[in-house]
Design an enzyme around this catalytic site. Structure first.
Site, mmCIF file in Angstrom:
data_model
loop_
_atom_site.group_PDB
_atom_site.id
_atom_site.type_symbol
_atom_site.label_atom_id
_atom_site.label_comp_id
_atom_site.label_asym_id
_atom_site.label_seq_id
_atom_site.Cartn_x
_atom_site.Cartn_y
_atom_site.Cartn_z
ATOM 1 N N ASP A 67 0.843 -1.197 0.000
ATOM 2 C CA ASP A 67 0.000 0.000 0.000
ATOM 3 C C ASP A 67 0.874 1.242 0.000
ATOM 4 O O ASP A 67 1.619 1.495 0.943
ATOM 5 C CB ASP A 67 -0.895 0.002 1.240
ATOM 6 C CG ASP A 67 -1.786 1.236 1.308
ATOM 7 O OD1 ASP A 67 -2.940 1.143 0.863
ATOM 8 O OD2 ASP A 67 -1.319 2.288 1.790
ATOM 9 N N LYS A 82 -2.813 6.049 -4.220
ATOM 10 C CA LYS A 82 -3.881 6.995 -3.899
ATOM 11 C C LYS A 82 -3.607 8.358 -4.521
ATOM 12 O O LYS A 82 -2.448 8.745 -4.681
ATOM 13 C CB LYS A 82 -3.992 7.163 -2.370
ATOM 14 C CG LYS A 82 -3.983 5.861 -1.576
ATOM 15 C CD LYS A 82 -3.955 6.124 -0.079
ATOM 16 C CE LYS A 82 -3.662 4.858 0.707
ATOM 17 N NZ LYS A 82 -2.221 4.490 0.667
ATOM 18 N N HIS A 100 -7.472 9.627 -1.418
ATOM 19 C CA HIS A 100 -6.756 9.535 -0.147
ATOM 20 C C HIS A 100 -7.548 10.143 1.016
ATOM 21 O O HIS A 100 -7.582 9.575 2.113
ATOM 22 C CB HIS A 100 -5.394 10.217 -0.289
ATOM 23 C CG HIS A 100 -4.364 9.725 0.663
ATOM 24 N ND1 HIS A 100 -3.015 9.727 0.378
ATOM 25 C CD2 HIS A 100 -4.462 9.205 1.904
ATOM 26 C CE1 HIS A 100 -2.345 9.231 1.391
ATOM 27 N NE2 HIS A 100 -3.201 8.915 2.339
ATOM 28 N N TYR A 144 3.265 9.745 -0.390
ATOM 29 C CA TYR A 144 4.401 9.109 0.270
ATOM 30 C C TYR A 144 5.702 9.298 -0.490
ATOM 31 O O TYR A 144 6.783 9.074 0.056
ATOM 32 C CB TYR A 144 4.152 7.607 0.455
ATOM 33 C CG TYR A 144 2.885 7.235 1.176
ATOM 34 C CD1 TYR A 144 2.131 8.181 1.886
ATOM 35 C CD2 TYR A 144 2.423 5.917 1.153
ATOM 36 C CE1 TYR A 144 0.971 7.824 2.531
ATOM 37 C CE2 TYR A 144 1.259 5.554 1.806
ATOM 38 C CZ TYR A 144 0.523 6.506 2.487
ATOM 39 O OH TYR A 144 -0.629 6.143 3.121
#
Length: 274
Positions: free
Chosen positions: A46, A76, A109, A51
């Site tokens: 994930d 996301k 998200h 990120y």
């Protein structure tokens, strides 16, 4: 090799119930963590545009030697890319960084309700699903009132809702809503950002089963039916987090963990993040 159970999504696909989360893992370190996880038996990773490690995730999967179709990958779209056209462009960027021609699951998200664009964003996800480039689509951090609007104004029901969920924030209302609509619930921050470690109740349960507090909490998630994505960069911890398929919790264990619930978040309230 032990593999995670596969939970059915309502669109006909399946998702490995236990995966590796890579939030706050640097791009270079993500490749190593992903490779270790896949060697340990994980088949679900994930990530997210936020990120900034999608490249590393793709590299780790490539280095594992596993066929692409054997690894379930989620990413996301971030809040600053909401809106139909921007979401489509953001998806292309994520796909390019991963080095794939499809993702298994693409999520919004956060609802970012003050922007009031999550319905248009969802319509972009519907387009991506129809094209096959996102095999399944879902949401993250959506509360029932956000989902009510999505279900009323669009055509495709999300397959999954990823929310903060751990013993201190058990999200019974969200889980019940999701279940009533055929939506799986996935837990982020499943160990409450390390709060589970050293907890007296969880330690005592772990001692009875010969497991750590973290393993107890991961097992609790699995038995509740949650998808769960604990994060680590440490090889021994990555492997330990996956070593949860050789014991079960009893009714007393579940009651003790239920009593921990305090409605306490470690992250933001979904209605307060633009």
């Amino acid at each position: 090799m032990t593999l995670s159970p596969l939970l059915p999504l309502h669109d006909g696909h399946g998702i490995p119930q236990l995966g590796l989360g890579v939030y706050k893992i640097a791009d270079a370190a993500a490749a190593d963590a992903v490779q270790v996880a896949l060697e340990a038996g994980y088949r679900h990773i994930d990530t997210a545009a936020l990120y900034d490690n999608e490249t590393g995730v793709g590299q780790g999967i490539a280095r594992s030697g596993l066929p692409r179709e054997d690894v379930f990958v989620t990413t996301k779209v971030w809040n600053d890319q909401h809106g139909y056209d921007k979401t489509l462009r953001a998806f292309d960027v994520s796909l390019g960084k991963l080095g794939f021609d499809y993702v298994d699951l693409f999520l919004i998200h956060w609802p970012a309700p003050r922007q009031d664009l999550f319905v248009d964003t969802w319509r972009a996800l519907e387009t991506l699903r129809a094209s096959g480039r996102a095999r399944s689509i879902g949401v993250s951090n959506f509360q029932p009132h956000h989902l009510d609007r999505l279900l009323a104004e669009t055509d495709v029901v999300p397959v999954l809702n990823q929310v903060e969920l751990h013993p201190w924030l058990q999200q019974s209302t969200v889980r019940e809503y999701d279940a009533a609509h055929g939506i799986l619930t996935e837990a982020w921050s499943p160990l409450a950002r390390g709060r589970a470690i050293g907890n007296e109740t969880l330690d005592a349960i772990g001692a009875r089963h010969g497991k750590t507090a973290a393993q107890v909490v991961i097992r609790w998630h699995l038995e509740l039916g949650n998808v769960v994505i604990p994060k680590s960069v440490t090889p021994v911890r990555i492997r330990e987090n996956f070593d949860v398929f050789d014991f079960t919790l009893d009714a007393g264990d579940h009651a003790a963990i239920a009593a921990i619930d305090a409605g306490q978040r470690t992250g933001r309230d979904p209605d307060d993040l633009d």
